[in-house]
Enzyme design. Sequence first.
Site, mmCIF file in Angstrom:
data_model
loop_
_atom_site.group_PDB
_atom_site.id
_atom_site.type_symbol
_atom_site.label_atom_id
_atom_site.label_comp_id
_atom_site.label_asym_id
_atom_site.label_seq_id
_atom_site.Cartn_x
_atom_site.Cartn_y
_atom_site.Cartn_z
ATOM 1 N N HIS A 61 0.831 -1.208 0.000
ATOM 2 C CA HIS A 61 0.000 0.000 0.000
ATOM 3 C C HIS A 61 0.862 1.253 0.000
ATOM 4 C CE1 HIS A 61 0.152 1.140 4.398
ATOM 5 N NE2 HIS A 61 0.236 -0.149 4.613
ATOM 6 N N ASP A 163 5.761 2.409 7.212
ATOM 7 C CA ASP A 163 4.492 1.723 6.928
ATOM 8 C C ASP A 163 3.728 2.585 5.926
ATOM 9 O OD1 ASP A 163 2.043 0.492 6.874
ATOM 10 O OD2 ASP A 163 1.461 1.100 8.892
ATOM 11 N N GLU A 194 -5.285 1.572 2.176
ATOM 12 C CA GLU A 194 -5.144 0.408 3.057
ATOM 13 C C GLU A 194 -5.427 0.801 4.505
ATOM 14 O OE1 GLU A 194 -2.989 -2.444 5.774
ATOM 15 O OE2 GLU A 194 -2.772 -0.285 5.589
ATOM 16 N N GLU A 195 -4.933 1.974 4.879
ATOM 17 C CA GLU A 195 -4.985 2.372 6.297
ATOM 18 C C GLU A 195 -6.399 2.638 6.802
ATOM 19 O OE1 GLU A 195 -2.633 1.972 8.224
ATOM 20 O OE2 GLU A 195 -0.724 2.271 7.205
ATOM 21 N N ASP A 217 4.219 -5.611 3.496
ATOM 22 C CA ASP A 217 3.877 -4.535 4.431
ATOM 23 C C ASP A 217 4.805 -4.657 5.639
ATOM 24 O OD1 ASP A 217 2.473 -2.466 5.722
ATOM 25 O OD2 ASP A 217 0.502 -3.366 5.394
ATOM 26 N N HIS A 304 3.010 3.327 13.096
ATOM 27 C CA HIS A 304 2.004 4.404 13.163
ATOM 28 C C HIS A 304 2.413 5.569 14.060
ATOM 29 C CE1 HIS A 304 -1.673 2.146 11.328
ATOM 30 N NE2 HIS A 304 -0.574 2.024 10.617
HETATM 31 CO CO CO Z 1 -0.418 0.864 8.749
HETATM 32 ZN ZN ZN Z 2 0.778 -0.986 6.507
#
Ligand code: CO
Ligand code: ZN
Length: 330
Positions: A61, A163, A194-195, A217, A304
């Site tokens: 992603h 990420d 994706e998130e 990922d 994150h």
């Molecule tokens: Co993520």
């Molecule tokens: Zn991710």
Amino acid sequence: MIDLIERLTGTFGPAGSEGKIRALLCEEVGKLNHNYFVDTLGNLVVTVGGRSGKKILTAAHMDEIGLMVTFIDENGFLRFTNIGGVLKETLLGTRVVFENGIVGIIGREKIKEAKNFDLNKLYIDIGAKDRNEAQKMVRIGSPAVFYTPFNRLGDRIVAKTLDNRIGCAVLLEVLKRLPSSLPNEVYFVFTVQEEVGLRGARTVSYRLEPDYGLAVDVTRVGDTPEPDYKMEVSLGKGPAVKIKDSSVICHPQVIQLMIETAETNNIPYQLEVLEKGGTDAGAIHLSKEGIRSGALSIPCRYVHSPGEMVDLNDVENGVSLLLELLKKNW
Ligand code: CO
Ligand code: ZN
């Protein structure tokens, strides 16, 4: 590869606003003479290999988590909501940047009890003197992302949105190193959104109808002081073969192929059971009548947060593992 990773992490692209990061990815893919297209939702699809053999969809992603303006008060402070899994405890004092380059710093109101600390106690200060001035800089719905530096710390790097720009870097690097012919038809897909719920992966896997799905990922690790969850995965011990997370139980055939490939090529690897978190494989494996899917994960600390960390050896071994996998008959 490190310059590429720095450019990828430094490029704006929260879920739903992937224009800039997609442009950079298209530019990189364009250098390689592969066919590609962008679909309705904005996924970037690169097609490689012959029409015979199996169809394999490998997905990373391109989007990142972020914040979105919900309200501008009379003094020019911005209230915001989250785009994806933003951790409120990482926000205070963090700088953010909007797509037009406007920078803000996150402050908070007085909080009487710690349990009352929530996103609605925080605001973004963009230096505006009042609402009128702020409205000339941003508007309701403007998205922002973390604005933090890229640093190399020996074998490790720390940056925002590793990420999943690290997954994008792995796919690009594998595209560069592919042999001239492959036994399978492979779709390299850079997905959107994706998130916020694996949304781009869902539509693109419906369209491409692959026989196999493989997400690339990051995964969390258990090697920091008192992690939230006990976990085997550590930084620097190799890419992880996902067994299960909250979104998917990986197909045993894919898991087995990944393990065999790592072992026959002497690539270090780890086994991953992620108790909380998901990835694109979660959407891919439920497409059509079901698609055998797995995931290759790059171990990552502080996922994150404004400063995520990966080990470059894991990235390099991740590239090797994906490359060897794609050379095999599935
Ligand atoms: Co993520
Ligand atoms: Zn991710």
